[in-house]
Design an enzyme around this catalytic site. Structure first.
Site, short mmCIF file in Angstrom:
data_model
loop_
_atom_site.label_atom_id
_atom_site.label_comp_id
_atom_site.label_asym_id
_atom_site.label_seq_id
_atom_site.Cartn_x
_atom_site.Cartn_y
_atom_site.Cartn_z
N ASP A 139 -4.04 -6.42 -5.52
CA ASP A 139 -2.87 -6.58 -6.40
C ASP A 139 -3.00 -7.92 -7.10
OD1 ASP A 139 0.36 -5.27 -6.28
OD2 ASP A 139 -0.14 -7.07 -7.44
N ASP A 187 -1.91 2.47 -7.83
CA ASP A 187 -0.46 2.35 -7.65
C ASP A 187 0.01 1.16 -8.47
OD1 ASP A 187 1.66 1.46 -4.79
OD2 ASP A 187 2.14 2.25 -6.79
N SER A 188 -0.11 1.29 -9.78
CA SER A 188 0.16 0.14 -10.65
C SER A 188 1.52 0.29 -11.33
CB SER A 188 -0.92 0.05 -11.74
OG SER A 188 -0.73 1.12 -12.66
N THR A 189 1.91 -0.81 -11.97
CA THR A 189 3.11 -0.76 -12.81
C THR A 189 2.80 0.04 -14.06
OG1 THR A 189 2.28 -2.95 -13.48
CG2 THR A 189 4.24 -2.90 -12.08
N ASP A 244 3.54 -3.65 -2.62
CA ASP A 244 4.68 -3.49 -1.70
C ASP A 244 4.23 -2.94 -0.36
OD1 ASP A 244 5.32 -0.89 -3.96
OD2 ASP A 244 4.51 -0.56 -1.96
N ASP A 294 -7.38 -9.05 -10.14
CA ASP A 294 -7.18 -8.01 -11.15
C ASP A 294 -7.93 -6.75 -10.74
OD1 ASP A 294 -7.50 -7.97 -14.80
OD2 ASP A 294 -7.21 -6.35 -13.36
N GLY A 295 -7.20 -5.66 -10.60
CA GLY A 295 -7.83 -4.41 -10.16
C GLY A 295 -8.88 -3.93 -11.13
N HIS A 317 5.09 7.15 -1.89
CA HIS A 317 3.97 6.65 -1.08
C HIS A 317 3.28 7.77 -0.33
CE1 HIS A 317 6.28 2.68 -1.46
NE2 HIS A 317 5.22 2.60 -2.25
N PRO A 337 0.22 -6.78 -17.20
CA PRO A 337 -1.06 -6.85 -16.46
C PRO A 337 -1.69 -5.48 -16.21
CG PRO A 337 0.79 -7.30 -14.99
CD PRO A 337 1.35 -7.23 -16.39
N1 SAM Z 1 5.04 2.60 -7.33
C1 SAM Z 1 5.29 1.75 -8.49
C2 SAM Z 1 5.22 2.55 -9.76
O1 SAM Z 1 4.80 3.72 -9.71
O2 SAM Z 1 5.59 1.99 -10.82
C3 SAM Z 1 4.29 0.62 -8.49
C4 SAM Z 1 4.59 -0.35 -7.39
S1 SAM Z 1 3.48 -1.65 -7.12
C5 SAM Z 1 4.62 -2.90 -6.77
C6 SAM Z 1 2.84 -2.04 -8.73
C7 SAM Z 1 1.90 -3.21 -8.63
O3 SAM Z 1 0.89 -3.18 -9.63
C8 SAM Z 1 2.57 -4.59 -8.79
O4 SAM Z 1 2.62 -5.25 -7.55
C9 SAM Z 1 1.69 -5.33 -9.81
O5 SAM Z 1 1.51 -6.70 -9.48
C10 SAM Z 1 0.41 -4.53 -9.73
N2 SAM Z 1 -0.49 -4.67 -10.87
C11 SAM Z 1 -0.20 -4.60 -12.19
N3 SAM Z 1 -1.32 -4.79 -12.93
C12 SAM Z 1 -2.34 -4.98 -12.05
C13 SAM Z 1 -3.74 -5.23 -12.19
N4 SAM Z 1 -4.33 -5.33 -13.39
N5 SAM Z 1 -4.48 -5.35 -11.06
C14 SAM Z 1 -3.91 -5.25 -9.83
N6 SAM Z 1 -2.59 -5.03 -9.63
C15 SAM Z 1 -1.82 -4.90 -10.74
#
Ligand code: SAM
Length: 275
Positions: A106, A155-157, A86, A137-138, A62, A162
Site C-alpha cells: 500500500d 484492492d485500490s482506491t 485496511d 507504489d503497487g 473482503h 495515487p
Molecule cells: N475496498 C476499497 C475500495 O474498493 O475502494 C479500497 C480500500 S483500500 C483502503 C485502498 C487503498 O489503495 C488505500 O489504502 C490506498 O492508499 C491504496 N492505494 C492507492 N493507490 C495505490 C498505489 N498506486 N499503490 C499501492 N496502494 C495504493
C-alpha cells in the site's frame, strides 16, 4: 440533528451517514484520510471523502475479492494485495491453509497505521508472520515482480490520485508478468450505475491479456450504488469450472460455494459491459 457526512457519488447523488465522532483526520502525502464513528455502520475509513470500508459491511467486499480467486486456484501459496491497507483482504487470504506468504503493498502507511488503531476487526491480521507489509507504489512493485505470485488482488482506491495507474492496460500486462504460469488476478472495478465506461474498458483490456476473463458482483450498501463489480483475469483456471472437492469450509458471512457460481450471473445491463 447531529453531524452528517455525505459522500457525493456523482455530481447529482450521494450517500449520507450520521457521524457520532471523528477519531482522526489528516492530509497524508497521498490523500485525505478520515477515521470516524458512524451511528449505522460502526467505524468508517474515508479517503478523499469516499467510503473505503466500515466495520458493519466490510465482510462482503473482503470475502468476495479474496475467496473467488483463491478457491479458483488449485493451490494458492504466494498472494499479493495491491492497496488493501485496511487489512481486510489479508484477513480473508489467511483463511486458506495453502497460503505460505501474503504480501501487502500500500502506498500510504497512514492507512495501515489508523486501520490498526481504529479497525482492529479488519486490520487484525496485518502482523501475522505469513504477512509482509510494504509501504510502496503497487504499480512499481508489479513492474519489478516476475512470476512471483499465484494470486494478485488489486484492492485500490478509485482510478484517481495515487491509484490512477492501477486501472491501465499496462498495469494489467504487468500483473500478467508478475503472476506464475497458472496465476489469477482480481481487481475491484467499481459500479455499473455510475462507472459503466470504466468497467467496459477494464474488461476489454483484461480480456486482451488473460484467456479467462469474467465479471462478478456483490452487494455493498456503503459503496456507490450498492452494486459492486470485480474483474477476474486467469491464465488457465476458470472460476466457473472449480471441482466440487476443491471447496472446503471457511468462516464467512457473505461468500458461499453456491454464491461463488451465482455471483457471475449478471443483470442484462451489466452483462452488456462485457461484450
Ligand atoms: N475496498 C476499497 C475500495 O474498493 O475502494 C479500497 C480500500 S483500500 C483502503 C485502498 C487503498 O489503495 C488505500 O489504502 C490506498 O492508499 C491504496 N492505494 C492507492 N493507490 C495505490 C498505489 N498506486 N499503490 C499501492 N496502494 C495504493
Amino acid at each position: 440533528m447531529g453531524l452528517w457526512f455525505t459522500e457525493k457519488q456523482t455530481e447529482n447523488f450521494g450517500i449520507t451517514a450520521k457521524i457520532k465522532q471523528t477519531y482522526h483526520t489528516e492530509q497524508t502525502d497521498y490523500q485525505k484520510l478520515d477515521m470516524v464513528e458512524t451511528a449505522e455502520w460502526g467505524n468508517m475509513l474515508l479517503l478523499d471523502d469516499m467510503v473505503m470500508t466500515t466495520e458493519k459491511d466490510e465482510f462482503v467486499y473482503h470475502e468476495m475479492v479474496a475467496h473467488v480467486p483463491l478457491f479458483t486456484h488449485p493451490n494458492p501459496k504466494e498472494v499479493l494485495v495491491v492497496g488493501g491497507g485496511d487489512g481486510g483482504v489479508i484477513r480473508e487470504i489467511l483463511k486458506h491453509p495453502s497460503v505460505t506468504k501474503a504480501v501487502l503493498v500500500d502506498i500510504d502507511g497512514k492507512v495501515i497505521e489508523y486501520a490498526k488503531k481504529y479497525l482492529p476487526s479488519i486490520a487484525g491480521k496485518l502482523d501475522d508472520p505469513l504477512v509482509e507489509v510494504r509501504v510502496a507504489d503497487g504499480f512499481m512493485h508489479i513492474a519489478e515482480s516476475e512470476k512471483a505470485y499465484d494470486v494478485i488482488l488489486v484492492d485500490s482506491t478509485e482510478p484517481v490520485g495515487p491509484a490512477v495507474n492501477l486501472f491501465t492496460k499496462g498495469f494489467y500486462a504487468g500483473i500478467a508478468s508478475a503472476l506464475k504460469d497458472d496465476g489469477i488476478f482480481v481487481a475491484q472495478t467499481d459500479n455499473p450505475w455510475f462507472k459503466a465506461d470504466l468497467i467496459r474498458q477494464v474488461y476489454a483490456d483484461v480480456k486482451e491479456i488473460f484467456p479467462v476473463t469474467r465479471l462478478y458482483t456483490a452487494n455493498i450498501p456503503t459503496y456507490p450504488s450498492g452494486l459492486w463489480t470485480f474483474t477476474i483475469g486467469s491464465k488457465i483456471h476458470d472460476p466457473l469450472k472449480v471441482k466440487e472437492d476443491r471447496f472446503f469450509e471457511i468462516e464467512t458471512k457473505y461468500y458461499t460455494k453456491q454464491l461463488h457460481h451465482a455471483c457471475f450471473v449478471l443483470p442484462k445491463f451489466v452483462e452488456d459491459l462485457t461484450v
